[in-house]
Structure formats: structure tokens, C-alpha cells
Design a protein around this motif. Structure first.
Motif, PDB file in Angstrom:
ATOM      1  N   UNK A  16       0.848  -1.188   0.000  1.00 39.19           N
ATOM      2  CA  UNK A  16       0.000   0.000   0.000  1.00 39.19           C
ATOM      3  C   UNK A  16       0.888   1.243   0.000  1.00 39.19           C
ATOM      4  N   UNK A  17       0.342   2.337  -0.515  1.00 34.60           N
ATOM      5  CA  UNK A  17       1.022   3.622  -0.426  1.00 34.60           C
ATOM      6  C   UNK A  17      -0.015   4.734  -0.504  1.00 34.60           C
ATOM      7  N   UNK A  18       0.400   5.908  -0.061  1.00 38.64           N
ATOM      8  CA  UNK A  18      -0.485   7.059  -0.044  1.00 38.64           C
ATOM      9  C   UNK A  18       0.232   8.217   0.610  1.00 38.64           C
ATOM     10  N   UNK A  19      -0.516   9.083   1.269  1.00 39.29           N
ATOM     11  CA  UNK A  19       0.074  10.208   1.976  1.00 39.29           C
ATOM     12  C   UNK A  19      -0.232  10.086   3.460  1.00 39.29           C
ATOM     13  N   UNK A  20       0.557  10.814   4.279  1.00 39.72           N
ATOM     14  CA  UNK A  20       0.304  10.801   5.713  1.00 39.72           C
ATOM     15  C   UNK A  20       0.431  12.215   6.249  1.00 39.72           C
ATOM     16  N   UNK A  21      -0.177  12.462   7.403  1.00 39.78           N
ATOM     17  CA  UNK A  21      -0.186  13.813   7.970  1.00 39.78           C
ATOM     18  C   UNK A  21      -0.079  13.710   9.486  1.00 39.78           C
ATOM     19  N   UNK A  22       0.645  14.665  10.066  1.00 35.69           N
ATOM     20  CA  UNK A  22       0.839  14.707  11.514  1.00 35.69           C
ATOM     21  C   UNK A  22       0.758  16.160  11.943  1.00 35.69           C
ATOM     22  N   UNK A  23       0.339  16.395  13.149  1.00 37.00           N
ATOM     23  CA  UNK A  23       0.281  17.757  13.678  1.00 37.00           C
ATOM     24  C   UNK A  23       1.664  18.119  14.211  1.00 37.00           C
ATOM     25  N   UNK A  24       2.361  19.050  13.541  1.00 44.44           N
ATOM     26  CA  UNK A  24       3.668  19.491  14.018  1.00 44.44           C
ATOM     27  C   UNK A  24       4.813  18.836  13.276  1.00 44.44           C
ATOM     28  N   UNK A  25       5.996  18.862  13.903  1.00 49.89           N
ATOM     29  CA  UNK A  25       7.254  18.400  13.310  1.00 49.89           C
ATOM     30  C   UNK A  25       7.396  16.894  13.484  1.00 49.89           C
ATOM     31  N   UNK A  26       7.434  16.112  12.388  1.00 55.96           N
ATOM     32  CA  UNK A  26       7.524  14.651  12.531  1.00 55.96           C
ATOM     33  C   UNK A  26       8.839  14.194  13.155  1.00 55.96           C
ATOM     34  N   UNK A  27       9.937  14.919  12.913  1.00 49.61           N
ATOM     35  CA  UNK A  27      11.215  14.518  13.482  1.00 49.61           C
ATOM     36  C   UNK A  27      11.204  14.628  15.003  1.00 49.61           C
ATOM     37  N   UNK A  28      10.610  15.689  15.515  1.00 46.16           N
ATOM     38  CA  UNK A  28      10.511  15.829  16.966  1.00 46.16           C
ATOM     39  C   UNK A  28       9.586  14.771  17.545  1.00 46.16           C
ATOM     40  N   UNK A  29       8.540  14.426  16.807  1.00 48.32           N
ATOM     41  CA  UNK A  29       7.632  13.378  17.281  1.00 48.32           C
ATOM     42  C   UNK A  29       8.347  12.037  17.355  1.00 48.32           C
ATOM     43  N   UNK A  30       9.166  11.730  16.345  1.00 48.00           N
ATOM     44  CA  UNK A  30       9.936  10.483  16.368  1.00 48.00           C
ATOM     45  C   UNK A  30      10.915  10.501  17.529  1.00 48.00           C
ATOM     46  N   UNK A  31      11.575  11.640  17.734  1.00 46.79           N
ATOM     47  CA  UNK A  31      12.537  11.745  18.833  1.00 46.79           C
ATOM     48  C   UNK A  31      11.858  11.576  20.185  1.00 46.79           C
ATOM     49  N   UNK A  32      10.622  12.067  20.307  1.00 47.20           N
ATOM     50  CA  UNK A  32       9.908  11.957  21.580  1.00 47.20           C
ATOM     51  C   UNK A  32       9.351  10.553  21.802  1.00 47.20           C
ATOM     52  N   UNK A  33       9.324   9.741  20.754  1.00 50.52           N
ATOM     53  CA  UNK A  33       8.854   8.361  20.887  1.00 50.52           C
ATOM     54  C   UNK A  33       7.366   8.177  20.744  1.00 50.52           C
ATOM     55  N   UNK A  34       6.663   9.167  20.185  1.00 51.93           N
ATOM     56  CA  UNK A  34       5.225   9.030  19.988  1.00 51.93           C
ATOM     57  C   UNK A  34       4.785   9.803  18.760  1.00 51.93           C
ATOM     58  N   UNK A  35       4.256   9.087  17.783  1.00 50.23           N
ATOM     59  CA  UNK A  35       3.700   9.702  16.577  1.00 50.23           C
ATOM     60  C   UNK A  35       2.210   9.419  16.547  1.00 50.23           C
ATOM     61  N   UNK A  36       1.433  10.469  16.458  1.00 44.76           N
ATOM     62  CA  UNK A  36      -0.015  10.368  16.318  1.00 44.76           C
ATOM     63  C   UNK A  36      -0.354  10.951  14.955  1.00 44.76           C
ATOM     64  N   UNK A  37      -0.799  10.133  14.000  1.00 44.28           N
ATOM     65  CA  UNK A  37      -0.866  10.572  12.615  1.00 44.28           C
ATOM     66  C   UNK A  37      -2.046   9.944  11.898  1.00 44.28           C
ATOM     67  N   UNK A  38      -2.273  10.396  10.678  1.00 43.82           N
ATOM     68  CA  UNK A  38      -3.317   9.837   9.822  1.00 43.82           C
ATOM     69  C   UNK A  38      -2.699   9.323   8.539  1.00 43.82           C
ATOM     70  N   UNK A  39      -3.231   8.214   8.040  1.00 46.03           N
ATOM     71  CA  UNK A  39      -2.838   7.651   6.754  1.00 46.03           C
ATOM     72  C   UNK A  39      -3.970   7.857   5.756  1.00 46.03           C
ATOM     73  N   UNK A  40      -3.584   8.183   4.525  1.00 39.79           N
ATOM     74  CA  UNK A  40      -4.550   8.305   3.434  1.00 39.79           C
ATOM     75  C   UNK A  40      -4.052   7.417   2.297  1.00 39.79           C
TER      76      UNK A  40
END
Length: 865
Positions: free
Chosen positions: A105-129
Motif C-alpha cells: 500500500x502507499x499514499x500520503x500521511x499527515x501529523x500535527x507538528x514536526x515529525x522529526x521531533x515526534x519520532x525523537x519523543x517516541x510518539x507519533x499520532x498521525x493519519x494515513x490516506x
């Protein structure tokens, strides 16, 4: 991580996997995601999210589960290039990841804010399309100690949750709407309902097609005619007026502040287009699905793509954040016209009757699609009310008007503040504390070319300054496209000209007697418009000019060289930067190296002291950065692209990549250095080229990476052997401790060489070393062959690849430093971790001259052949 780990694990002469460099996505699309089914020694799914020009990757053994709350182990692996998103095929036996790879599967994804900081913090809350995976998800890093970071992939409860898992979906076709590619039909699209985040569950399934019913209704309109396959339509445009027209012959709509969007469904295939005829179908797949869910297989819609704030007003800045993938606010497609329906051409039908039919088609439910309502008559009152409600203005349209492409007097635009759109032809140098540039030079098309209309400098916040500067640098030229009037108090020596391509919207208070704007203020960049779209206020389509801009002498791939700059900054002139106290370090007490008890304040003090030496290696070079927001005990991440909040002394270098022009980071003084330290940067990794000539390598780096069983004595001997072999090729090398296990041999090049030539030489050199002494050397990074051998890492010598800078800290357990050495010092170094932060600082204070003395004066080039 960076692509270095990806490259060193693969032999690209034998595997079909793409080599691919890190690259950005540009502002034109959201970041992508891809899931691949990997039939390796252990079958698993590879889950990849685009961030900072690469695919952040996790191996999910059981695959994603669509059951809400069910946890699936996801092991973080090395970053992959964006080109890997399209990879399918077989990785040969004996190679890393051997086995078959399928695209799941492939598509686009979206997250509120900076994804790199979210990865560094250990929690990503996101949507897949995507086609199979949709809706809200999260990735949470566990605290379990393991060789590779372990995460949990979890589906959130929403409209797309189901009692299903990835294996149940293998082999099913993707439901993703492809638009112009014609790979998806409306019946596979999602329902047209309000996003679950705002309105809850979808209210209905995709409605049954009712083409015959809508065909009869459309054909009943005056002027309607059968036209099963009409040609593509162009948008009708507005003419600016100072007041709304009076009388019941006009209807009045809200002027929405967004992007014009044209939608077509032909034989069930959806296509979305911008006003410039760019395909937006994949850029806003949720809108495409909503259009596909209409109860007809043939329709034409005209409307505005917007994001609404809490008051119901359109927010252009929020729209831009959603489109770039850093905000999860719902998109709205506000539709105001219906040029065609169910095989019937409605262009000649009266506007009011087209809108009545449009309202029936969309229904009463407000979701991704929304009907743009209107008031008939009372133009002055509607305009006044729109101002009190905070809207930009209104659009007035003749109730009996046909739909006609181009600008006409049938659609009138009335704004509360006088404003218009102009093309940018240049910019001035910044003054005082202003960053990037001072003001924009503006022009408008007139018969015979462009006319200068003045400057705008106010209304630009830090983000707009950075964005406009990045875009203008890519368009820099030595040729002026306008003549400055004699009465303008502006010297051309203070102007950097740009090719006239960027259109901006500007508010102003009338025109001065010289024909220049009065009290101009920047509103926004109009990415959806070109210079050919600009007109004089009140002009009709027939008076527009399409002046051809003068051809630039500067390639868009290379930024204009900044005047008065050199490629290197010496310790002497590095001290001429702004005062070091100007950069405030927040949270200096935060522990960065727990094993050594060193804080963020200690790190900043080190970099303040070491700045004159470090800048010799990093100033005016594109940089990659290792950021550790929670110290080395937390998650660190690799960042190549310019980011928000870096500070005005941290510059953006626009470079052309496959996906468009992208911003890379560079600095030229200790203010920029400390602003990056404030953003928790620990490691600095410069390119082997300068910002003035990024396409040519002026430095090569050979990294000696010892495998298990290799002693420090053997590493030292290996460095001397590399130096000797380079001398046989006519090249002199300089020595550096890597701060890790090995050593670097650095080779300066004057004149600089094209990156492809540099890479080919380094690969050939490394393979020759392996062929000469295969018991000691290895030219590929296969771990199975590393025992007792040194991997001579040549992969850092490609465009966009980097190696750590001299005097940079390393993000390791202990605060080790990459320290440059004289060759005669090597025998006195007891081990790879000898230079810690304190020792490196003491060494720098004792130095009377550069350990690499003479590197600036050395003239050497790659050998022919």
C-alpha cells in the motif's frame, strides 16, 4: 539516522534496490507513506513514513492490524531513500534483506507538528490516506532494551477501523483514487462525509449511481445540451471592482481565501486541477474521494479548497500547513458552480439555475464537500456584513451569466482592503536585525513588458521571510526584467534580481502620483497563480499582456553566489560574527550526557570556545545535523533540511532535487552555530562542497571503520597505508579522529570535481585496496565479512552524503569529539575515544596553528582516468 547506513549495507552493483539520495518533497505535496511486504528470511511488512527527505522505516513482523487498540511490534531500521517507495522485486541471495519485495500500500500521511521531533519523543499520532490503510494511527516507542529501537504500531478507533489485518488485504486492489491515471473508479472511493475527527462516523455509504435521473434534471435547464464527452474546461475569472453591483440581477457569495480547484469525473474517473491546470488529484486524495462519492459518474465542479477556522472563516495559513502535511485540520472543497453534469453541458445555462441544481446534487450534509451559498441582490449590505464577519470580501455574479473561461465583467471581486497581485522581480539586502532580505521589488504586466510598481517589506513574518528567500534564491539572475524609474531612491547595486515567476498578494492604500504603491503590506504568496494571470484592476481578458520574461543567465539548479563571501571562514575572521551573548541557551541545566554529567550549558560553552576552529570545517557548507532534544539517552535524529525555529543566523540553501527545490541548512558564523546548539544539535556533518558550488566536491573523506577483532594498532597502520596509496595517486590526505571507533583520511581537491567523478574515484580506490589486501580491507559493508577487517567507507563521497566535522561532538554515551591530528601525533594516541569534550577543549586552547596547516594552500586534483 541517515542514508549512510542504508548505503553501507548494500552492494548496488549486485542488488536492484535504488541507490537514491536524500531529497525533499517540496511544497507541492504531502509526505508519502509506503508499506511493502518483504518475503525475506523472516516474512514481514516494511512500514515507511517520509520525513526530512528520506523514508523513516520500521519492520512490522505481523503487519499492521486495523483492529482498534491492537498492538503490533514495529522494529525501527535504517532510513531508506524516497526512491525505495516504488521498489518491487527480488534482492539476491547473500545480500542484505535477500528475498522478494511486493508493494502492499502507499499514499500520503499527515501529523500535527514536526515529525522529526515526534519520532525523537517516541510518539507519533498521525493519519494515513492510502488505498488499504486509512485513518488515525499511532507509533509508540517502548522502553525495552534491544539492538534496534522497538515501537508499537496501533490503529486508533475511527471510521476506518475494522476486524481486519494486513494479511487479509494482501492481493486486494488499492482503493486509492488516481485521477488522471485512471486507475480507480468512484465505487471504490470513501464516503463523502465529515471527517471523523469533527463529525463522528460517516453517515452513509457511497450512494448508488443515478446518472439517468441527473441527466434528465440537467437537460431541463435552459441552454443545456447533450454532450457526453465535452472537452476539459478552463476556469471563469473575476474582475476587481471597488464596490458591489446593485440590483437583483446579481448574486453575492463569500470570497473564500484558499486555492481554486476544478473537479471532473468522466466515466467514473476523478481528476482535480488547479487554476493553472496542474493535477492535484494525488495532493488532496480526501477531496478526490468525496467527489467520487457523488451519485453520478460524470460531473464538473468549480470551487475553492479551504480550511475553516472556529468562526467559519477560511484560513490560508492553516490551508498551507495541511497541504504540506504538518496539520490535521479537515479540508473543505467549497463548490460554487456546476459547468456540467451527467453528460450534459451546462455552460450556457443561467448561473442561478446551475447553482440550484448544484445544491440538490451536494445535498444538505456538510462534509468535505460544501455548497457556497449566496444572496440575490442587496450587494452593498452583503459586502458590509462580510466585513463585520471577518471575511476578505465578496464575489458578485450575474444571475443569468453563462459559464465562460477567462476574465469577464460577469464575475466581480470586491475586497474590504484594497489589494492586488504582483510579480516579484527582485529583492534588497536586509538591514539591522532583519533576516534574509529587506523588501520585495514588484512589477505588473503592461503592454510591451513589465512595469515597476514599488516595494513591499512589511507584513512578512519570519516564516514568510525564509520561504520567500528560499524561493527567490532559486530564481536569482543578473538580468533585470524591469527598469527602475529615475525618481526611485534605490541603487541597483543593492538589488538582487530574480526571474519574474513568483506572484504575491499585497494590500496597499492607493497609488502615489508616480505610479507606485502606497503603504504596501505583504499578504501571501500565490502559488496557484502565474505572471500571465495578472491584470490591471478593471481590465478585461482582452487587455491582458503575456510579456515574456527575459532569459536568465543563472541556472535554477545553483543559487546565486553571495557577494563578498569566501568559501572558508578562518579562526581570525570567525570572531567578527555578532556577539556570542546574543544567542540565549534555554534550559542549560538539562543533562545531555548522563554518563559524564554534562549539561546543555556545558555543550554550549564547548561550542562557544571551539567555534573558530569548528567553523573552518562547517562554515558556508550545506550541513546535516544530529539533534538530541532529550540528550543522548533519549532519541536522536538526523536532519538535512532547514526547519522552523532555527534562528535568523541559520540560513536556507535552495538546491534542486528530483522533487523540486529544497532547503538545506548552512551557517557562516558562531551566531548560527549557537542557534543550532540551542535547537539541541550535537553533531555537525558538512557536505564535501560549499554553498557557492554545491555540485562539485572539494573534499573527499575515507572513513576507516574497523570490524570486530581489529585492534587500534591495526587501525592506525591502516590509516598510514591509505595515506601512502593516496600519495601514489598524487593526493595528500589529512588525518582526523572520528570520535567513534575509527579514523578519517580527508583529501582536499582544488579545483573541485563533479560529484559523479569523485564518487567513482573513491569507489575504485576502496575496491583496489580490498583487491590488494583482502585479508585487511573491505570495500562493502556486509557485516558477515567484517570480522578482522577494516571497511574503507567510500560512500560518504556522493552528493548529499556527509561525514562528521572536525571538533564536532558525537552523540554517543560519552562526549567524544572528532579531532583533527597531525600525522606525527597518531602514534601517541592510545585509543579511539581519547578525546572527550574537556580534552578537546584543552587541546584547542593550546594549539598555536591548525593541525591541518597548509590544507588551504594545497592544489591537487583527481588523477585522470
Amino acid at each position: 539516522m541517515s542514508l549512510h547506513d542504508y548505503d553501507r549495507k548494500r552492494d548496488f552493483a549486485a542488488t536492484p534496490e535504488p541507490r537514491g539520495g536524500a531529497r525533499g518533497r517540496g511544497a507541492a505535496r504531502r509526505p508519502i507513506f509506503v508499506v511493502q511486504l518483504h518475503h525475506a528470511s523472516s516474512r514481514h511488512y516494511d512500514f515507511r513514513l517520509e520525513a526530512d527527505g528520506v523514508l523513516k522505516s520500521w519492520a512490522v513482523p505481523k503487519g499492521p492490524s486495523l483492529r482498534p487498540g491492537e498492538k503490533r511490534l514495529a522494529v525501527q531500521v535504517e532510513d531508506h531513500p524516497l526512491d525505495y517507495a516504488g521498489f518491487q522485486g527480488d534482492i539476491p541471495e547473500g545480500h542484505y534483506g535477500a528475498g522478494h519485495v511486493d508493494l502492499f500500500d502507499r499514499g500520503t500521511w499527515v501529523i500535527e507538528g514536526d515529525p522529526l521531533l515526534a519520532i525523537a519523543s517516541g510518539k507519533l499520532d498521525f493519519e494515513l490516506h492510502g488505498g488499504k490503510l486509512k485513518g488515525a494511527w499511532k507509533l509508540v516507542r517502548t522502553g525495552k532494551q534491544a539492538r534496534q529501537p522497538q515501537w508499537l504500531l496501533i490503529k486508533r478507533s475511527d471510521a476506518h477501523a475494522a476486524d481486519t489485518e494486513a494479511d487479509d488485504l494482501v492481493g486486494q486492489p488499492s482503493a486509492r483514487t488516481r485521477g488522471a491515471r485512471g486507475t480507480a473508479k468512484p465505487r471504490t472511493a470513501a464516503t463523502r462525509s465529515t471527517p471523523s475527527a469533527q463529525r463522528g462516523q460517516p453517515r452513509h455509504k457511497t450512494p448508488r449511481r443515478q446518472d439517468a435521473l441527473w441527466h434528465r434534471r440537467a437537460l431541463a435547464l435552459p441552454g443545456a445540451r447533450d454532450h457526453p464527452h465535452p472537452p476539459g474546461f478552463a476556469p471563469e475569472l473575476c474582475t476587481l471592482r471597488s464596490a458591489a453591483p446593485a440590483g437583483d440581477g446579481w448574486l453575492h457569495e463569500i470570497k473564500w481565501d484558499g486555492y481554486r480547484l476544478l473537479a471532473e469525473v468522466v466515466d467514473g474517473v476523478v481528476k482535480l486541477r488547479s487554476r493553472n491546470d496542474l493535477d492535484w488529484t494525488d495532493r488532496v486524495p480526501g477531496v478526490a474521494r468525496a467527489v467520487a462519492a457523488l451519485p453520478v459518474s460524470d460531473v464538473r465542479l468549480d470551487g475553492e479548497l479551504v480550511v475553516l477556522d472556529a468562526r467559519g472563516s477560511s484560513d490560508f495559513s492553516a490551508l498551507q500547513r495541511v497541504l504540506e502535511g504538518s496539520s490535521r485540520q479537515p479540508l473543505r472543497y467549497v463548490v460554487f458552480d456546476l459547468p456540467g453534469l451527467a453528460g450534459v453541458d451546462l455552460a450556457d445555462a443561467p448561473l442561478l439555475e446551475r447553482k440550484q441544481l448544484l445544491k440538490q446534487l451536494l445535498g444538505d450534509e456538510v462534509g468535505t464537500l460544501a455548497y457556497s451559498d449566496h444572496v440575490v441582490g442587496h450587494g452593498a449590505e452583503v459586502f458590509a456584513a462580510s466585513g463585520k464577519a471577518g471575511f476578505e470580501g465578496i464575489i458578485s455574479k450575474r444571475v443569468d451569466a453563462r459559464y465562460a473561461a477567462g476574465r469577464s465583467q460577469d464575475w466581480i471581486k470586491v475586497k474590504h482592503e484594497q489589494g492586488d497581485e504582483f510579480v516579484v522581480v527582485g529583492y534588497t539586502k536586509p538591514k539591522g536585525a532583519r533576516a534574509h532580505f529587506g523588501s520585495l521589488l514588484l512589477a505588473r504586466p503592461e503592454a510591451g513588458g513589465l512595469r515597476y510598481v514599488g516595494r513591499v517589506g512589511s507584513g512578512l513574518d519570519d516564516a514568510a521571510l525564509r520561504d520567500m528567500y528560499r524561493r527567490m534564491r532559486a530564481l536569482a539572475t543578473d538580468t533585470a526584467s524591469v527598469d527602475l524609474p529615475a525618481h526611485v531612491p534605490l541603487s541597483v547595486r543593492n538589488v538582487q534580481w530574480v526571474r519574474p515567476q513568483l506572484v504575491v498578494e499585497v494590500a496597499f492604500r492607493g497609488w502615489a502620483k508616480e505610479g507606485l504603491l502606497r503603504q504596501a503590506s505583504f499578504r501571501k504568496l500565490r502559488e496557484d497563480k502565474r505572471m500571465a494571470d495578472l491584470t490591471t484592476p478593471g481590465a478585461s481578458a482582452s487587455t491582458r499582456t503575456g510579456a515574456r520574461p527575459k532569459r536568465s543567465k543563472t541556472s535554477p539548479e545553483k543559487p546565486a553566489k553571495a557577494p563578498g563571501r569566501t568559501a572558508r571562514t578562518s579562526p581570525r575572521n570567525a570572531t567578527k560574527a555578532p556577539p556570542k551573548d546574543a544567542v540565549t541557551i534555554t534550559h542549560p541545566e538539562r543533562v545531555v550526557f548522563p554518563a559524564d554529567g554534562l549539561t546543555k550549558g556545558d555543550v554550549a560553552a564547548y561550542y562557544r570556545a571551539i567555534a573558530p576552529w569548528l567553523l573552518r570545517d562547517v562554515a558556508r557548507r550545506p550541513l546535516s545535523l544530529v539533534r538530541c532534544p532529550d540528550g543522548v539517552a533519549g532519541e536522536c535524529f538526523f536532519q538535512k533540511h532547514h526547519g522552523a525555529g532555527f534562528g535568523e543566523a541559520v540560513h536556507a540553501l535552495p538546491l534542486r532535487q528530483k522533487s523540486g527545490v529544497e532547503d538545506y541548512v548552512w551557517i557562516d558564523d558562531d551566531a548560527g552555530l549557537l542557534q543550532l546548539v540551542q535547537m539541541n544539535v550535537l553533531e555537525f556533518h558538512p557536505w564535501g562542497s560549499t554553498v557557492d558550488d554545491p555540485e562539485h566536491a572539494d573534499r573527499l573523506v575515507f572513513d576507516l571503520d574497523p570490524g570486530d577483532g581489529v585492534t587500534w594498532k591495526q587501525v592506525r597502520a591502516g590509516a598510514r597505508e591509505v595515506r601512502a596509496r593516496l600519495r601514489e595517486a598524487g593526493l595528500e590526505g589529512f588525518l582526523r579522529m572520528s570520535g567513534g571507533k575509527g579514523l578519517h583520511v580527508v583529501v582536499p581537491l582544488v579545483p573541485a570535481s563533479p560529484w559523479e567523478q569523485a564518487r567513482d574515484f573513491c569507489e575504485a580506490f576502496a575496491r583496489a585496496m580490498e583487491a590488494h589486501a583482502p585479508e585487511r580491507w573491505l570495500a562493502s559493508a556486509r557485516k558477515s565479512q567484517r570480522q578482522g577487517r577494516i571497511f574503507l567507507d567510500w560512500l560518504r563521497n556522493t552528493r548529499g552524503a556527509t561525514s562528521v566535522a572536525s571538533w564536532s561532538l558525537r552523540a554517543r554515551e560519552h562526549a567524544t569529539v572528532a579531532v583533527p591530528l597531525r600525522w606525527e601525533e597518531l602514534s601517541r594516541v592510545a585509543g579511539p575515544g581519547e578525546f572527550t569534550l574537556d580534552k578537546a577543549r584543552q587541546r584547542a586552547a593550546r594549539l598555536r596553528k591548525d593541525p591541518w596547516d597548509g590544507i588551504d594552500r594545497l592544489r591537487q586534483a583527481l588523477p585522470e582516468g
